[in-house]
Write an enzyme that holds these catalytic residues in place. Structure first.
Site, PDB file in Angstrom:
ATOM      1  N   HIS A  80       7.214   2.809 -13.965  1.00 23.69           N
ATOM      2  CA  HIS A  80       6.293   2.012 -14.737  1.00 23.69           C
ATOM      3  C   HIS A  80       4.726   2.332 -14.263  1.00 23.69           C
ATOM      4  O   HIS A  80       4.050   2.167 -15.102  1.00 23.69           O
ATOM      5  CB  HIS A  80       6.687   0.360 -14.289  1.00 23.69           C
ATOM      6  CG  HIS A  80       7.796  -0.039 -14.971  1.00 23.69           C
ATOM      7  ND1 HIS A  80       8.344  -1.246 -15.124  1.00 23.69           N
ATOM      8  CD2 HIS A  80       8.924   0.935 -15.442  1.00 23.69           C
ATOM      9  CE1 HIS A  80       9.690  -1.292 -15.454  1.00 23.69           C
ATOM     10  NE2 HIS A  80       9.844  -0.104 -15.978  1.00 23.69           N
TER      11      HIS A  80
ATOM     12  N   THR B  33       2.589  -1.431   9.231  1.00 25.02           N
ATOM     13  CA  THR B  33       3.019  -2.246   8.092  1.00 25.02           C
ATOM     14  C   THR B  33       3.118  -1.736   6.733  1.00 25.02           C
ATOM     15  O   THR B  33       3.791  -2.098   5.913  1.00 25.02           O
ATOM     16  CB  THR B  33       2.027  -3.659   8.131  1.00 25.02           C
ATOM     17  OG1 THR B  33       0.589  -3.036   7.600  1.00 25.02           O
ATOM     18  CG2 THR B  33       1.887  -4.555   9.239  1.00 25.02           C
TER      19      THR B  33
ATOM     20  N   ASP C 242      -0.810   6.639  10.800  1.00 22.48           N
ATOM     21  CA  ASP C 242      -1.618   6.308  12.036  1.00 22.48           C
ATOM     22  C   ASP C 242      -0.569   6.318  13.132  1.00 22.48           C
ATOM     23  O   ASP C 242       0.629   6.664  13.050  1.00 22.48           O
ATOM     24  CB  ASP C 242      -2.516   4.964  11.678  1.00 22.48           C
ATOM     25  CG  ASP C 242      -1.540   3.730  12.162  1.00 22.48           C
ATOM     26  OD1 ASP C 242      -0.268   3.772  11.974  1.00 22.48           O
ATOM     27  OD2 ASP C 242      -2.096   2.563  11.749  1.00 22.48           O
TER      28      ASP C 242
ATOM     29  N   HIS D 215       4.072   2.172 -20.950  1.00 23.29           N
ATOM     30  CA  HIS D 215       3.498   2.105 -19.599  1.00 23.29           C
ATOM     31  C   HIS D 215       2.354   3.216 -19.525  1.00 23.29           C
ATOM     32  O   HIS D 215       1.438   2.851 -18.787  1.00 23.29           O
ATOM     33  CB  HIS D 215       4.500   2.753 -18.573  1.00 23.29           C
ATOM     34  CG  HIS D 215       5.854   1.755 -18.608  1.00 23.29           C
ATOM     35  ND1 HIS D 215       5.622   0.278 -18.304  1.00 23.29           N
ATOM     36  CD2 HIS D 215       6.984   1.929 -18.931  1.00 23.29           C
ATOM     37  CE1 HIS D 215       6.898  -0.068 -18.080  1.00 23.29           C
ATOM     38  NE2 HIS D 215       7.829   0.728 -18.376  1.00 23.29           N
TER      39      HIS D 215
END
Ligand code: RB5
Length: 146
Positions: free
Chosen positions: A98, A67, A8, A133
């Site tokens: 993982h 963020t 963004d 996993h």
């Protein structure tokens, strides 16, 4: 590897830096914008990348906002997407090994370009470990149908 990237307005500068890195690494990528610094809504730009990864058009995606949080939440709402928000190299390595993540989210307002470059390169180069996993990924993806 075919990669899709978007941000963004809060991630434009870091997206430019990561595009330079992808070019240096000879990675084929498509940039879904935005093309200006005008304020936009991160779910729209997350969707452009995640729909292409979920459909198989792209192998991986990178999403950047201020963020990284909004982008990572948005990305994980698309079936088939396993997105990790990473601001350290250890997590970038672990989430490939993982979680077999196919989308990486980062926040331009959280980390600098040097660390972001290391995170992206590590995330791109670390293979999925498989083994125990695999079962966990299967259980994770089964949650989409609940
Ligand atoms: C935009 O101001 C900001 O909210 C966005 O870039 C992101 O940080 C959201 O999670």
């Amino acid at each position: 590897m075919k990669l899709a990237i978007s941000s963004d307005h809060g991630g434009n500068n870091l997206r430019r830096e990561i595009k330079d890195l992808l070019t240096e690494l000879n990675i084929d990528f498509t940039d879904f914008g935005p093309d200006s610094d005008t304020s936009v809504d991160y779910p729209d730009y997350a969707k452009a990348v995640t729909s292409g990864v979920a459909s198989g058009e792209f192998d991986r995606g990178i999403l950047i906002c201020g963020t990284g949080i909004g982008m990572s939440i948005a990305a994980n709402k698309t079936n088939g997407i396993r997105c990790a928000l990473c601001h350290d190299v250890f997590s970038a390595k672990a989430t490939r090994g993982h979680n077999d993540t196919n989308v990486l989210a980062m926040g331009e307002r959280v980390i600098g370009p040097g660390l972001a470059r290391e995170i992206v390169q590590t995330w791109l180069e670390t293979p999925f470990e498989g083994g125990r996993h695999e079962r966990r990924i299967e259980k994770l993806m089964a949650l989409e149908n609940n």
